[in-house]
Design a protein around this motif. Sequence first.
Motif, short mmCIF file in Angstrom:
data_model
loop_
_atom_site.label_atom_id
_atom_site.label_comp_id
_atom_site.label_asym_id
_atom_site.label_seq_id
_atom_site.Cartn_x
_atom_site.Cartn_y
_atom_site.Cartn_z
N GLU A 66 0.83 -1.21 0.00
CA GLU A 66 0.00 0.00 0.00
C GLU A 66 0.87 1.26 0.00
O GLU A 66 0.54 2.24 -0.68
CB GLU A 66 -0.93 -0.01 1.22
N LEU A 89 -6.79 -6.81 4.90
CA LEU A 89 -7.85 -6.05 4.25
C LEU A 89 -8.08 -4.71 4.94
O LEU A 89 -8.29 -3.68 4.29
CB LEU A 89 -9.14 -6.87 4.24
N ILE A 90 -8.02 -4.73 6.27
CA ILE A 90 -8.20 -3.48 7.02
C ILE A 90 -7.05 -2.52 6.71
O ILE A 90 -7.26 -1.31 6.51
CB ILE A 90 -8.29 -3.77 8.53
N ALA A 140 -5.21 -2.47 4.00
CA ALA A 140 -5.36 -1.99 2.63
C ALA A 140 -6.42 -0.91 2.53
O ALA A 140 -6.30 0.04 1.74
CB ALA A 140 -5.70 -3.17 1.71
N TRP A 141 -7.49 -1.04 3.33
CA TRP A 141 -8.55 -0.02 3.33
C TRP A 141 -8.10 1.25 4.05
O TRP A 141 -8.41 2.36 3.62
CB TRP A 141 -9.80 -0.58 4.00
N TYR A 142 -7.33 1.06 5.11
CA TYR A 142 -6.94 2.18 5.96
C TYR A 142 -5.94 3.10 5.26
O TYR A 142 -5.95 4.31 5.47
CB TYR A 142 -6.35 1.64 7.27
N PRO A 198 -4.81 4.81 1.96
CA PRO A 198 -5.24 5.13 0.59
C PRO A 198 -4.13 4.86 -0.41
O PRO A 198 -2.95 5.07 -0.13
CB PRO A 198 -5.58 6.63 0.65
N ASP A 199 -4.52 4.38 -1.60
CA ASP A 199 -3.53 4.10 -2.64
C ASP A 199 -2.88 5.37 -3.17
O ASP A 199 -1.70 5.36 -3.55
CB ASP A 199 -4.19 3.35 -3.80
#
Length: 733
Positions: free
Chosen positions: A255, A707-708, A710-712, A714-715
């Motif tokens: 990320e 997953l958390i 990756a969500w937390y 930002p790309d």
Amino acid sequence: EKWDFVLVSDIHEVGSEKETKRKKFLDELSKKGFTIKKIEDTKLFYGVRAPEQVFRKYQCLLGNPDKKLQNENSPQDIPMTTSFSLFRIRIVHFILQNTVTPDLEKLQGLMKKNVFEAAFPLHEKEAVREFSRDNWARWRGVFNQQPIEKIRGYFGEKVALYFAWLGWYTYLLGFAALAGVLTFVTGITLFSSSQVSREICEANTTIMCPLCDKKCPYWVLSDTCTYAKVTHMIDNEATVLFAMFMALWATVFLELWKRQRATVVTNWNLYGWDEEEEELAMELINNLQHEPRKYQHSYFRSTIILLLVLLMILVLIGIAHALVIYRVIATALFAQSACHSQMHPGSHPLPILRHHKASPRKLEPGSPRALLPFLEKPRSFSQREKNFTMKIFTFQFFTNFSSLIYIAFFLGRINGRPGHYVRIAGRWRLEECHPSGCITDLFIQMAIIMLLKQTISNVMEYLIPWISHKLRKKQKSPKKRSIFLGEEEEAEDPCKRQWLKNYKLNEVNVFSLFDEFLEMMIQYSFPPIFVAAFPLAPLLAFFNNMSEIHLDAIKMVRLHRRMVPRRANDIGERGSTGTLRTAVGIWLQVLEAIGILAVIGNGLVIAITSDFIPMQVYKYMYSPCVGENRTDVDCSTGYINHSLSIFHIRDFEPDIGTRSRSAGLCCRYRDYRNADDYSYTMQFWHVLAARLAFLIIFEHVALCVKLIAAWYIPDVPQKVKNDLLYSKHNDLR
């Protein structure tokens, strides 16, 4: 006097077929307005320079990102991301590769027929000196910051992104290395204090069953005292936490790289760059009558390709099985030798042979059509490279990891038990794990890969091109004979020395950078997937990367010919066209897959290979602490005796039963079986249930954390998004 490209050819006989084909190709370039200069030495050198209208055509076709047409007479307005020389080299290379002779032959086909020997752009002396001054292409600059902008300005965005990714990977690997060292130090504190290790070292009367047939003697469990301490130094609670950390680290690294990459390509004004559009523009520059190749997809071809890839994987598995059989037979023959009859049980014969599969020969990537040439019909070079990347990485992954997979999940688990061993052809007994546990075998194997293999690989990676370059430099050019008219003037041509110097460098091709990416992706796979067996893997990978950065720099600047610069906005070819959000490089997909495999691999190693789960089951179900709140005894007390089963010597196979009975009436072996009928005990099923439960919980928790994370994170950073927003707003105004 600057030249965009140099073509090299042997001196063919006048009127020969090769000489005629060469002349036809050069005539086609002349028709397109190219300036060609010939220099003769032991080879024929042709300097090629494209006319300025070629670049103005490119400007008119693409223009700026806002699609406004620019003044054709101002080449400085051409929408290029690097220096003008890189821009020229890229376009000229494309035209050279796609120029067709009257015989319908292209440069690549002519090179296969030895009409031309090489085609390459020239290194720039000042740029090479500047890289040396920055210590980037020198060993002394190991701790210096990389000049990414200068790399981009000389080699192009694709090479710059490779070094940016490698530097970012190395930087974040430092945190993983620190955590690994702390885990290893924690294990060192348990080196002598572990209750399990003490029990093994004090087991002077525990007689173990022989490790092989015929001449292998019975042995005492305490003989493996040192190995037992090493095993429990890496197989403890801290390793489980570190495995969880590495699964999370792989996600955080990915990320953060997405954010870093978004910032970099935005600064390079590549957020709206479309590779397909640029390729079409170059096709039209080369030939205004060009018709684009359509996208094609055939479910039949895709099915055949999938089946062939699966067949290739099955072949690799078959080779791994053949290697296992070879090891079994070699070990049996080695065990029958007189010297081995007195071998210490802690030693393991032929340990490095298991890594035979982990040291494959590097495939030749210069001919991707060699893989399924009659089925694949890629529309463009980018699509061909993407398909090639997926196949080769899959092949290399199975090749490199087959030995580790075998040791971690099959070695010692399919060989049967004393009195009923699984044998090959009814004769040769399958090999067992190290007497101190299978995790020791995996530890040794990872140490071989991360230390020995990496060191040898780096040494050979530098020595082979260095020696090759030195040998080519020793090939002196013959002196010109003055009887030929104009020979003296040609020998003094200022371009000749530079062209010869570049020619004597090692050859590169369009897949040279692919080799570097592939090497680092395979190396990146080892620490996250099998870190539970070798906590020092990130540290060794960190040191390897520190040298790899400058090793690759030295090769590109001083030992290899100059690469043709290529534009890119991600590592690898994009999976789709579009903006920053949709442009996903193929190597980025590989990194995501490795992150998932890291969770699965570590979960399986802890659940199946290590003794962590059996030890926890014993502590909470069978130890002296069960049902009592005792603080004066370690809950691991008695675990070793409880994990060893009893085998009666009289029950050995008839041809094995003649071995010495001096060891007593029974011996011990690692398993959970009853002493009377050798069936599995209830503890075996408890341990099996605990292994499965841990595996499911570990993987689900780790995947949820990934997953958390990756969500937390930002790309794309908010600053980059805002800059793009204001840029679009200003363009519309």
